[in-house]
Design an enzyme around this catalytic site. Structure first.
Site, PDB file in Angstrom:
ATOM      1  N   PRO A  89       0.817  -1.218   0.000  1.00  0.00           N
ATOM      2  CA  PRO A  89       0.000   0.000   0.000  1.00  0.00           C
ATOM      3  C   PRO A  89       0.850   1.267   0.000  1.00  0.00           C
ATOM      4  O   PRO A  89       0.337   2.354  -0.243  1.00  0.00           O
ATOM      5  CB  PRO A  89      -0.818  -0.120   1.288  1.00  0.00           C
ATOM      6  CG  PRO A  89      -0.067  -1.058   2.150  1.00  0.00           C
ATOM      7  CD  PRO A  89       0.592  -2.018   1.222  1.00  0.00           C
ATOM      8  N   GLU A 116       2.385  -7.244   8.895  1.00  0.00           N
ATOM      9  CA  GLU A 116       2.662  -5.805   8.963  1.00  0.00           C
ATOM     10  C   GLU A 116       3.608  -5.343   7.860  1.00  0.00           C
ATOM     11  O   GLU A 116       3.924  -4.159   7.757  1.00  0.00           O
ATOM     12  CB  GLU A 116       3.265  -5.450  10.334  1.00  0.00           C
ATOM     13  CG  GLU A 116       2.322  -5.678  11.508  1.00  0.00           C
ATOM     14  CD  GLU A 116       1.049  -4.872  11.364  1.00  0.00           C
ATOM     15  OE1 GLU A 116       1.124  -3.645  11.148  1.00  0.00           O
ATOM     16  OE2 GLU A 116      -0.036  -5.473  11.461  1.00  0.00           O
ATOM     17  N   ARG A 153      -2.350  -8.653 -20.961  1.00  0.00           N
ATOM     18  CA  ARG A 153      -3.087  -8.081 -22.087  1.00  0.00           C
ATOM     19  C   ARG A 153      -2.172  -7.359 -23.070  1.00  0.00           C
ATOM     20  O   ARG A 153      -2.511  -7.205 -24.239  1.00  0.00           O
ATOM     21  CB  ARG A 153      -4.122  -7.080 -21.572  1.00  0.00           C
ATOM     22  CG  ARG A 153      -5.174  -7.644 -20.666  1.00  0.00           C
ATOM     23  CD  ARG A 153      -6.084  -6.546 -20.135  1.00  0.00           C
ATOM     24  NE  ARG A 153      -6.643  -5.761 -21.232  1.00  0.00           N
ATOM     25  CZ  ARG A 153      -7.664  -6.138 -21.982  1.00  0.00           C
ATOM     26  NH1 ARG A 153      -8.237  -7.313 -21.762  1.00  0.00           N
ATOM     27  NH2 ARG A 153      -8.118  -5.376 -22.960  1.00  0.00           N
ATOM     28  N   ASP A 168      -8.025   0.371 -25.051  1.00  0.00           N
ATOM     29  CA  ASP A 168      -8.543   0.235 -23.694  1.00  0.00           C
ATOM     30  C   ASP A 168      -8.602   1.577 -22.976  1.00  0.00           C
ATOM     31  O   ASP A 168      -7.864   2.508 -23.296  1.00  0.00           O
ATOM     32  CB  ASP A 168      -7.647  -0.712 -22.874  1.00  0.00           C
ATOM     33  CG  ASP A 168      -7.873  -2.167 -23.244  1.00  0.00           C
ATOM     34  OD1 ASP A 168      -8.910  -2.465 -23.837  1.00  0.00           O
ATOM     35  OD2 ASP A 168      -6.990  -2.985 -22.928  1.00  0.00           O
TER      36      ASP A 168
END
Length: 248
Positions: A89, A116, A153, A168
């Site tokens: 994150p 963690e 892709r 796309d």
């Protein structure tokens, strides 16, 4: 492209190449995929790869030794220069531009964090981190699977049509235009006449206008990052005029 994913749950990560476009990429040889069990690099009989955090606090931290050994083994198995990417994150937001950059690499090692996070001393072995967004998952496996799907892709010969990837959403900085298929009339809603006209220039203009309009309505932040041409500005004004008329 060669991909080696280091995870506590390799069987879970492997599911991404068992269906759809990633499966086709593997079958065609465009993608070589391997999921590596981090626990195989534990020194203990219990195959443990985490421990309590120095300084206290909740949660566990992934030990540096097994991670370093797994990364080294992955690089050896790949046999070519490979960047190491940690799914975290705290990483760079996963954008289409970043996916295109990574898909151009000959090889990648993806690290799926848990608990963690990783022991900070492993960071010199990692080239950079990638994040799905500003939220927290239980681990990096889902993020790694999303990245694998997005990159698959873009690999040569994987999609049925050469222009599919370029068309796309986000590839041009805009959202995609609307799409229609048969029947030409469904529940009193017709396919726009221009798409049935066979006039490719008019169709391209209509699609560009719709893409600009959709981006303005749904993701205006994307437009703020672009330097749109005078033609695009005119198309957007035309779209907004038409859109306003539809509401009245």
């Amino acid at each position: 492209m060669k991909l080696d994913v280091v995870s506590l749950f390799p069987a879970f990560v492997e599911q991404v190449v068992k269906v759809g476009i990633p499966r086709k990429a593997v079958e065609s040889g465009a993608l070589q995929f391997h999921a590596r069990d981090l626990r195989n690099y534990s020194d203990g009989a219990d195959r443990r790869v985490d421990d309590r955090s120095y300084g206290g606090g909740p949660g566990m931290v992934m030990e540096p030794g097994p991670l370093a050994d797994a990364i080294a083994a992955a690089k050896t198995a790949i046999g070519v220069e490979a960047k190491v990417i940690a799914l975290s994150p705290q990483g760079l937001p996963m954008t289409q531009a970043l996916v295109e950059q990574l898909a151009a690499e000959p090889a990648l090692v993806l690290i799926c964090g848990r608990y963690e996070g990783l022991d900070e001393r492993v960071t010199p072995l990692i080239d950079f981190e990638v994040s799905l967004g500003d939220f927290v998952l239980s681990g990096g496996e889902l993020a790694a699977m999303v990245l694998v799907d997005a990159m698959a892709r873009l690999l040569p010969g994987v999609l049925g049509h050469e222009g599919s990837a370029e068309a796309d959403s986000f590839s041009t900085g805009l959202l995609d235009h609307p799409h229609y298929t048969r029947p030409p009339l469904w529940r009193d809603a017709p396919v726009p006449d221009v798409l049935l006209s066979g006039d490719h220039a008019k169709i391209a203009r209509w699609r560009r206008k719709q893409a600009l309009g959709a981006t303005f309505l749904k993701r205006p932040d994307l437009l703020e990052k672009l330097q749109i041409s005078r033609t695009d500005a005119e198309l957007l004004r035309e779209f907004l005029s038409e859109h306003s008329g539809e509401k009245n």
